[in-house]
Design an enzyme around this catalytic site. Structure first.
Site, mmCIF file in Angstrom:
data_model
loop_
_atom_site.group_PDB
_atom_site.id
_atom_site.type_symbol
_atom_site.label_atom_id
_atom_site.label_comp_id
_atom_site.label_asym_id
_atom_site.label_seq_id
_atom_site.Cartn_x
_atom_site.Cartn_y
_atom_site.Cartn_z
ATOM 1 N NE ARG A 137 6.217 15.089 -5.958
ATOM 2 C CZ ARG A 137 5.765 14.871 -4.729
ATOM 3 N NH1 ARG A 137 6.598 14.870 -3.712
ATOM 4 N NH2 ARG A 137 4.491 14.684 -4.520
ATOM 5 C CG ASP B 265 6.054 10.094 6.374
ATOM 6 O OD1 ASP B 265 5.089 9.354 6.111
ATOM 7 O OD2 ASP B 265 6.036 11.325 6.198
ATOM 8 C CG ASP C 109 -0.943 16.158 8.597
ATOM 9 O OD1 ASP C 109 0.089 15.543 8.938
ATOM 10 O OD2 ASP C 109 -0.956 16.958 7.645
ATOM 11 C CG HIS D 34 -0.754 11.047 -0.874
ATOM 12 N ND1 HIS D 34 -0.133 12.218 -1.260
ATOM 13 C CD2 HIS D 34 -0.293 10.791 0.360
ATOM 14 C CE1 HIS D 34 0.690 12.614 -0.299
ATOM 15 N NE2 HIS D 34 0.612 11.761 0.700
ATOM 16 C CB THR E 263 -24.385 23.566 -23.938
ATOM 17 O OG1 THR E 263 -25.655 24.105 -23.556
ATOM 18 C CG2 THR E 263 -24.589 22.249 -24.659
ATOM 19 C CG HIS F 13 -25.820 28.846 -25.102
ATOM 20 N ND1 HIS F 13 -25.442 28.215 -26.263
ATOM 21 C CD2 HIS F 13 -26.995 28.273 -24.726
ATOM 22 C CE1 HIS F 13 -26.335 27.297 -26.579
ATOM 23 N NE2 HIS F 13 -27.311 27.317 -25.649
ATOM 24 C CD GLU G 223 4.417 15.285 5.229
ATOM 25 O OE1 GLU G 223 5.377 15.271 4.445
ATOM 26 O OE2 GLU G 223 3.283 14.880 4.894
HETATM 27 N N1 BES Z 1 5.237 10.283 3.491
HETATM 28 C C1 BES Z 1 5.103 11.127 2.359
HETATM 29 C C2 BES Z 1 6.365 11.244 1.545
HETATM 30 C C3 BES Z 1 6.893 9.965 0.944
HETATM 31 C C4 BES Z 1 6.074 8.927 0.583
HETATM 32 C C5 BES Z 1 8.229 9.842 0.747
HETATM 33 C C6 BES Z 1 6.589 7.759 0.047
HETATM 34 C C7 BES Z 1 8.749 8.698 0.180
HETATM 35 C C8 BES Z 1 7.919 7.650 -0.156
HETATM 36 C C9 BES Z 1 4.651 12.502 2.837
HETATM 37 O O1 BES Z 1 3.602 12.433 3.757
HETATM 38 C C10 BES Z 1 4.102 13.281 1.667
HETATM 39 O O2 BES Z 1 3.088 12.903 1.157
HETATM 40 N N2 BES Z 1 4.754 14.355 1.275
HETATM 41 C C11 BES Z 1 4.233 15.203 0.262
HETATM 42 C C12 BES Z 1 4.882 16.545 0.302
HETATM 43 C C13 BES Z 1 4.234 17.525 1.223
HETATM 44 C C14 BES Z 1 4.940 18.854 1.157
HETATM 45 C C15 BES Z 1 2.763 17.678 0.959
HETATM 46 C C16 BES Z 1 4.495 14.602 -1.090
HETATM 47 O O3 BES Z 1 5.516 13.933 -1.314
HETATM 48 O O4 BES Z 1 3.646 14.802 -1.965
HETATM 49 MN MN MN Z 2 3.963 11.077 5.214
HETATM 50 MN MN MN Z 3 1.732 12.025 2.560
#
Ligand code: BES
Ligand code: MN
Ligand code: MN
Length: 456
Positions: A327, A179, A88, A426, A314, A212, A152
Site C-alpha cells: 500500500r 465506495d 463486481d 473482502h 510428505t 519425498h 474494480e
Molecule cells: N471499496 C474498496 C476500497 C476501499 C475500501 C477504500 C474501504 C476505503 C475503505 C475497493 O473496492 C477495493 O477493494 N479496492 C482494492 C484495490 C483494487 C485495485 C483491487 C483494495 O483496496 O484492495
Molecule cells: Mn469497492
Molecule cells: Mn473492494
C-alpha cells in the site's frame, strides 16, 4: 426535503428487494467461472438505471467486462455530477466461513449479509435509488451521469482507455463515489485520502519436481522454506520495509496534520478487542491510524505450495508462491515500487532457487482537498442527515481510478462513503447496515442540491 424521506419509507421494501436481486448475482470479476454472472449484473444495473429515468443507457463493451453508462441532462448550464461505482465483487472464498451463503442475502441484526453488500453493490445502488426518487419527484437539481464498472476488484484495467476514448461523454464537474467507510454511524467522516497499491505474485522454484521429504529432505532447498526466509527479511525489527529506496518518495506529513489526525475518535483497546488480537503491530513511531493511512506497507495476501489437502503428505515441493500487496502513499509511484521490489527480491534469492516476480496491478494514492465545493457540499449533506459535521479522514484502502480521473478527465472526486470498517468487506460475512443503505439514499439528494447551489 421530507419528501425524500417519505419516498424512502414508501419504497423501503422494494429498494431492499431490488438490492437483494443484485446481490444474488455472483459477479466475481476475478474468477472466469462467474463471467456470465458479471455480465448479468451489468445488465441488471443498466435496466434499473433505465427504469429510474436515465437516458442513453448503454453497456459499453471493453476487452473485459462492460461499463454501464447512463445520464440525465436537464440543463447544460447546470453542474454535472458523474457517479462512479462498481458492480463486481471480490471472490467469496472461503465459503465455509460464511454463516449464510454469500450470494443469498439475508438481514440479520439490521445488517444485510452478502458478498458485495457494502463493497460496492449496496453503496452504488443507493445512487440509482436516490436518482429514481429525484426523477419521480421532478426535483433532480443538476445533470447526472453514471459510470458503473465491473472490473474494480481486479484493477480496473480497461477503465483508463474507456475514459480516454470518452472524454466528452464523461465531462463533469465532480466525480461522486460511495465506495468507502465512515468512522461510525455516530461519528460521520468523509474519506480525504486513499492509499496507492502495487500488487504482485512471486514464484520460487527449487527442484524440478516434488520430492519425498524423507528421501531428499535436508539436502535440497525447500522453496517454501526459502520463500518464508525471503519474506521475513522484507521487514526489519522496527517493522520498516527493507527494500532499498522504498521510503524515498514518501511525503512527510506535518506535525500539525498528524495532530489533527490524532483528534479522530479512536480506541486501541476496542480496536484490538474487535479483531481478537492481544496487541497491535506496525511501523515504529506511528499510531494505528497513521499506520493505516499515511504510511506505506507490505503484506503477504496469500501463500501456497506443497500439499494443502486433508491429512498429511510428505512432500518437498518444487514450487512455492505468494501474493504480495504494498500500500502506497501520496508521491510514491506504483510502477517504481514494483520495480524496486522486483529488483530486490530477485537479488535476495539464494542460488538454490529460481525466482519469478509477476506484477498484477497497481495504482496511485489520492488525496482529496477539503476546501473544494464538492467536499463542502458533501460535508453539508452529511451534517443535514447525520446531525453532525463529518470528520475528514484518510483511510488505507485503494481506489486507483481516483487519481486516473484526475489525470485523464481533470476532474476531482468526492468520497462519500456510507460503510463501516467493520463491514467485513473482502471477508466472509460481509455486511452492510440497512440503516446505512437508507441513510445513503437520503444523503445523496442533499449532496446534489448543495453542490448545485454552491457551484453558482
Ligand atoms: N471499496 C474498496 C476500497 C476501499 C475500501 C477504500 C474501504 C476505503 C475503505 C475497493 O473496492 C477495493 O477493494 N479496492 C482494492 C484495490 C483494487 C485495485 C483491487 C483494495 O483496496 O484492495
Ligand atoms: Mn469497492
Ligand atoms: Mn473492494
Amino acid at each position: 426535503m421530507s419528501e425524500i424521506l417519505n419516498a424512502i419509507k414508501a419504497n423501503q421494501q422494494r429498494f431492499l428487494d431490488e438490492l437483494f436481486d443484485l446481490l444474488r448475482i455472483p459477479s466475481v470479476s476475478a474468477d472466469t467461472k462467474f463471467a456470465d454472472d458479471v455480465k448479468k449484473a451489468a445488465e441488471f444495473v443498466a435496466q434499473k438505471l433505465k427504469e429510474a429515468g436515465a437516458d442513453k443507457v448503454e453497456l459499453c463493451s471493453t476487452p473485459g467486462f462492460p461499463i454501464v453508462y447512463g445520464e440525465k441532462i436537464i440543463d447544460e448550464k447546470l453542474p454535472t455530477v458523474l457517479v462512479y461505482g462498481h458492480y463486481d465483487v471480490q471472490p467469496a472464498d472461503p465459503y465455509e466461513l460464511w454463516d449464510s451463503p454469500p450470494f443469498e442475502p439475508v438481514v440479520k441484526d439490521g445488517k444485510i449479509f452478502a458478498r458485495g453488500s457494502a463493497d460496492d453493490k449496496g453503496q452504488m445502488y443507493m445512487h440509482v435509488k436516490a436518482f429514481e426518487i429525484l426523477m419521480k419527484q421532478n426535483s433532480l437539481p443538476c445533470n447526472i451521469k453514471f459510470m458503473i464498472e465491473g472490473e474494480e476488484e481486479v484493477g480496473s484495467e480497461n477503465l483508463e482507455n474507456f475514459v480516454k476514448a470518452n472524454l466528452e461523454k464523461l465531462k463533469s464537474d465532480v466525480v461522486l463515489i460511495s465506495d468507502t467507510s465512515m468512522i461510525s454511524n455516530e461519528e460521520p467522516s468523509i474519506t480525504t485520502g486513499l492509499r496507492g497499491l502495487s500488487y504482485l505474485e512471486v514464484e520460487i522454484t527449487g527442484p524440478n519436481r516434488d520430492l519425498h521429504s524423507g528421501v531428499y529432505g535436508g539436502a535440497v532447498a525447500n522453496p517454501i522454506n526459502i520463500l518464508c526466509d525471503m519474506i521475513s527479511k522484507l521487514h526489519d525489527e522496527k517493522r520498516k520495509i527493507t527494500i532499498p529506496g522504498f521510503y524515498e518518495d514518501v511525503e512527510t506529513v506535518s506535525a500539525e496534520e498528524r495532530a489533527e489526525m490524532a483528534k479522530a475518535p479512536f480506541n486501541q483497546a476496542e480496536y484490538n478487542a474487535d479483531l481478537g488480537i492481544k496487541k497491535e503491530l506496525g511501523e515504529d513511531g506511528f499510531t494505528t491510524l497513521e499506520r493505516v493511512s499515511i504510511r506505506p506497507t507490505l503484506d503477504v495476501n496469500g501463500i501456497w505450495g506443497g500439499y494443502i489437502g486433508q491429512g498429511a503428505k510428505t512432500v518437498l515441493p518444487s514450487k512455492a508462491y505468494a501474493k504480495i500487496s504494498m500500500r502506497l502513499v501520496p508521491n510514491q509511484s506504483s510502477e517504481k515500487i514494483t520495480k524496486l521490489f522486483t529488483e530486490y527480491f530477485l537479488k535476495a534469492a539464494p542460488e538454490y532457487v529460481q525466482v519469478k516476480v509477476t506484477p498484477m496491478h497497481g495504482g496511485e494514492a489520492a488525496v482529496t482537498p477539503t476546501n473544494s465545493i464538492a467536499y463542502q457540499a458533501a460535508a453539508k449533506a452529511i451534517e443535514a442527515t447525520y446531525g453532525k459535521a463529518p470528520i475528514p479522514l484518510r483511510t488505507g484502502g485503494s481506489i486507483p481510478i481516483v487519481t486516473m480521473f484526475e489525470k485523464v478527465l481533470g476532474t476531482k472526486s468526492v468520497l462519500l462513503g456510507f460503510g463501516l470498517d467493520s463491514d467485513s468487506i473482502h471477508s466472509p460475512n460481509e455486511h452492510y447496515g440497512v440503516w446505512n443503505y437508507f441513510k445513503g439514499i437520503e444523503t445523496i439528494p442533499y449532496f446534489l442540491k448543495y453542490f448545485t447551489e454552491m457551484s453558482k
